[in-house]
Design a protein around this motif. Structure first.
Motif, PDB file in Angstrom:
ATOM      1  N   GLN A 105       0.801  -1.228   0.000  1.00 56.05           N
ATOM      2  CA  GLN A 105       0.000   0.000   0.000  1.00 56.05           C
ATOM      3  C   GLN A 105       0.834   1.278   0.000  1.00 56.05           C
ATOM      4  O   GLN A 105       0.555   2.199  -0.764  1.00 56.05           O
ATOM      5  CB  GLN A 105      -0.926   0.000   1.241  1.00 56.05           C
ATOM      6  CG  GLN A 105      -1.828  -1.202   1.362  1.00 56.05           C
ATOM      7  CD  GLN A 105      -2.913  -1.245   0.300  1.00 56.05           C
ATOM      8  OE1 GLN A 105      -3.364  -0.206  -0.171  1.00 56.05           O
ATOM      9  NE2 GLN A 105      -3.330  -2.436  -0.087  1.00 56.05           N
ATOM     10  N   ILE A 106       1.843   1.338   0.873  1.00 52.43           N
ATOM     11  CA  ILE A 106       2.538   2.604   1.091  1.00 52.43           C
ATOM     12  C   ILE A 106       3.587   2.905   0.026  1.00 52.43           C
ATOM     13  O   ILE A 106       3.616   4.008  -0.538  1.00 52.43           O
ATOM     14  CB  ILE A 106       3.182   2.624   2.492  1.00 52.43           C
ATOM     15  CG1 ILE A 106       2.106   2.471   3.571  1.00 52.43           C
ATOM     16  CG2 ILE A 106       3.958   3.921   2.704  1.00 52.43           C
ATOM     17  CD1 ILE A 106       1.046   3.545   3.560  1.00 52.43           C
ATOM     18  N   LEU A 107       4.455   1.935  -0.280  1.00 53.15           N
ATOM     19  CA  LEU A 107       5.535   2.217  -1.233  1.00 53.15           C
ATOM     20  C   LEU A 107       5.024   2.635  -2.616  1.00 53.15           C
ATOM     21  O   LEU A 107       5.569   3.583  -3.204  1.00 53.15           O
ATOM     22  CB  LEU A 107       6.475   1.013  -1.347  1.00 53.15           C
ATOM     23  CG  LEU A 107       7.247   0.633  -0.077  1.00 53.15           C
ATOM     24  CD1 LEU A 107       8.294  -0.431  -0.388  1.00 53.15           C
ATOM     25  CD2 LEU A 107       7.910   1.847   0.565  1.00 53.15           C
ATOM     26  N   PRO A 108       4.000   1.969  -3.185  1.00 52.63           N
ATOM     27  CA  PRO A 108       3.482   2.457  -4.474  1.00 52.63           C
ATOM     28  C   PRO A 108       2.979   3.895  -4.400  1.00 52.63           C
ATOM     29  O   PRO A 108       3.157   4.674  -5.351  1.00 52.63           O
ATOM     30  CB  PRO A 108       2.344   1.479  -4.780  1.00 52.63           C
ATOM     31  CG  PRO A 108       2.721   0.224  -4.061  1.00 52.63           C
ATOM     32  CD  PRO A 108       3.363   0.690  -2.782  1.00 52.63           C
ATOM     33  N   LEU A 109       2.383   4.277  -3.265  1.00 55.02           N
ATOM     34  CA  LEU A 109       1.902   5.653  -3.117  1.00 55.02           C
ATOM     35  C   LEU A 109       3.061   6.630  -2.950  1.00 55.02           C
ATOM     36  O   LEU A 109       2.992   7.770  -3.433  1.00 55.02           O
ATOM     37  CB  LEU A 109       0.951   5.749  -1.923  1.00 55.02           C
ATOM     38  CG  LEU A 109      -0.375   4.995  -2.088  1.00 55.02           C
ATOM     39  CD1 LEU A 109      -1.212   5.100  -0.817  1.00 55.02           C
ATOM     40  CD2 LEU A 109      -1.160   5.526  -3.287  1.00 55.02           C
ATOM     41  N   LEU A 110       4.117   6.194  -2.280  1.00 54.95           N
ATOM     42  CA  LEU A 110       5.305   7.050  -2.183  1.00 54.95           C
ATOM     43  C   LEU A 110       5.910   7.297  -3.562  1.00 54.95           C
ATOM     44  O   LEU A 110       6.364   8.408  -3.870  1.00 54.95           O
ATOM     45  CB  LEU A 110       6.353   6.409  -1.273  1.00 54.95           C
ATOM     46  CG  LEU A 110       6.003   6.259   0.207  1.00 54.95           C
ATOM     47  CD1 LEU A 110       7.182   5.662   0.975  1.00 54.95           C
ATOM     48  CD2 LEU A 110       5.594   7.589   0.811  1.00 54.95           C
ATOM     49  N   ASN A 111       5.890   6.265  -4.403  1.00 56.97           N
ATOM     50  CA  ASN A 111       6.384   6.433  -5.777  1.00 56.97           C
ATOM     51  C   ASN A 111       5.543   7.450  -6.536  1.00 56.97           C
ATOM     52  O   ASN A 111       6.069   8.305  -7.265  1.00 56.97           O
ATOM     53  CB  ASN A 111       6.372   5.093  -6.508  1.00 56.97           C
ATOM     54  CG  ASN A 111       7.345   4.094  -5.895  1.00 56.97           C
ATOM     55  OD1 ASN A 111       8.309   4.489  -5.245  1.00 56.97           O
ATOM     56  ND2 ASN A 111       7.100   2.812  -6.104  1.00 56.97           N
ATOM     57  N   ASP A 112       4.217   7.378  -6.362  1.00 51.66           N
ATOM     58  CA  ASP A 112       3.327   8.357  -7.009  1.00 51.66           C
ATOM     59  C   ASP A 112       3.604   9.761  -6.487  1.00 51.66           C
ATOM     60  O   ASP A 112       3.608  10.733  -7.259  1.00 51.66           O
ATOM     61  CB  ASP A 112       1.863   7.988  -6.740  1.00 51.66           C
ATOM     62  CG  ASP A 112       1.451   6.700  -7.424  1.00 51.66           C
ATOM     63  OD1 ASP A 112       2.126   6.294  -8.400  1.00 51.66           O
ATOM     64  OD2 ASP A 112       0.461   6.080  -6.986  1.00 51.66           O
ATOM     65  N   PHE A 113       3.828   9.869  -5.184  1.00 55.64           N
ATOM     66  CA  PHE A 113       4.113  11.162  -4.572  1.00 55.64           C
ATOM     67  C   PHE A 113       5.397  11.760  -5.136  1.00 55.64           C
ATOM     68  O   PHE A 113       5.465  12.951  -5.455  1.00 55.64           O
ATOM     69  CB  PHE A 113       4.215  10.988  -3.057  1.00 55.64           C
ATOM     70  CG  PHE A 113       4.403  12.266  -2.286  1.00 55.64           C
ATOM     71  CD1 PHE A 113       3.319  13.072  -1.986  1.00 55.64           C
ATOM     72  CD2 PHE A 113       5.660  12.665  -1.848  1.00 55.64           C
ATOM     73  CE1 PHE A 113       3.473  14.252  -1.269  1.00 55.64           C
ATOM     74  CE2 PHE A 113       5.832  13.833  -1.136  1.00 55.64           C
ATOM     75  CZ  PHE A 113       4.731  14.622  -0.841  1.00 55.64           C
ATOM     76  N   MET A 114       6.426  10.919  -5.295  1.00 56.63           N
ATOM     77  CA  MET A 114       7.708  11.406  -5.799  1.00 56.63           C
ATOM     78  C   MET A 114       7.641  11.784  -7.277  1.00 56.63           C
ATOM     79  O   MET A 114       8.375  12.668  -7.732  1.00 56.63           O
ATOM     80  CB  MET A 114       8.786  10.358  -5.557  1.00 56.63           C
ATOM     81  CG  MET A 114       9.088  10.139  -4.085  1.00 56.63           C
ATOM     82  SD  MET A 114      10.461   8.998  -3.783  1.00 56.63           S
ATOM     83  CE  MET A 114      11.851  10.010  -4.289  1.00 56.63           C
TER      84      MET A 114
END
Length: 288
Positions: A105-114
């Motif tokens: 859940q979190i790492l894919p969203l961090l990638n989107d954020f970056m």
């Protein structure tokens, strides 16, 4: 006068090296050393243990570092505010999250954020052990379920649902349990604890279960359930897709515990900078 040496001190603390600090600050190592020595003399404390191989903070140095880091972060954010940079966050973010939830859940969203904010640098550490946010200089942590540390501030990002489920093959062979007592007749796939949590007559109950398999791996337990080895109790992010395809079937739903929170947690005394607040809001919106 009281600000002299602070930046040099923080750079040395974070790089554990006078040489690396001098390179990043584009000044001489001798100048860094002079500033640190003058700072230690002014404070009348030893900030670093120095050997030929390593530079490390003393206990007093760690305490001083936390305050200095907060001050420098505050100054940096103030400068960004003046130059209208809040809308374009930049700088480092360090966070912690549970392993499987973080991976899924979190790492894919961090990638989107970056992808959206190109000047942000993120370090994420995945662990099922709770890290000390202050001691280890984390900006925030993602935590699941009930929060036990009242010294932290928290924002609810989402919720998680626990399911008891098994494969159609297993249930055809051994039957579907309709009461909690019937679980004693089944092979329950165990994780790190030997009880499952239920809601019975409005009260939470920890029910001890037994089985011939125990893994400290959620994906491993899911695979065992899919292959018909037994019954499993796991959060939605492990099993939801399989429930939708029918590869797993949920039951005992009327005994399910209430949904639990997914939280962003950060130190109470740490200013929540615009970049951190933006990330927390980004995660909360995406995880709804």
């Amino acid at each position: 006068m009281q600000w002299e040496g602070i930046s040099e001190f923080v750079y040395v603390a974070e790089n554990e090296s006078f040489t690396q600090a001098s390179k990043k600050m584009a000044i001489s190592t001798a100048q860094v050393s002079r500033q640190i020595s003058a700072l230690e003399k002014r404070l009348n404390i030893k900030l670093f243990y120095r050997t030929t191989r390593k530079v490390s903070l003393t206990e007093e140095g760690r305490v001083f570092y936390q305050h200095c880091r907060s001050v420098l972060d505050g100054l940096a954010e103030a400068e960004r505010a003046i130059t209208n940079l809040q809308s374009k966050p930049q700088g480092k973010i360090k966070l912690s999250a549970p392993v499987t939830y973080g991976e899924q859940q979190i790492l894919p969203l961090l990638n989107d954020f970056m992808l959206q904010y190109r000047d942000v640098e993120i370090t994420a550490y995945l662990s099922n052990q709770q890290v000390d946010l202050v001691e280890e200089s984390y900006d925030l942590a993602i935590r699941l379920g009930k929060l036990s540390d009242s010294s932290m501030m928290a924002k609810k990002l989402s919720k998680r649902t626990n399911y008891v489920c098994a494969s159609p093959k297993y249930l055809q062979q051994f039957g579907i349990p309709h009461t909690l007592s019937e679980l004693t007749k089944h092979n329950c796939l165990l994780g790190t604890i030997d009880y499952w949590r239920f809601n019975e007559s409005g009260k939470e109950r920890n029910l001890r279960v037994n089985g011939r398999l125990r893994y400290n791996s959620g994906p491993g337990l899911v695979d065992a359930a899919l292959k018909g080895l037994g019954i499993v109790q796991l959060p939605d992010y492990y099993v939801e897709n399989y429930l939708q395809t029918g590869e797993l079937i949920s039951f005992l739903d009327n005994f399910r515990v209430a949904d639990e929170g997914v939280w962003a947690v950060y130190p109470q005394n740490r200013h929540l900078s615009p970049k951190i607040r933006l990330l927390v809001d980004f995660l909360a919106k995406a995880l709804v």
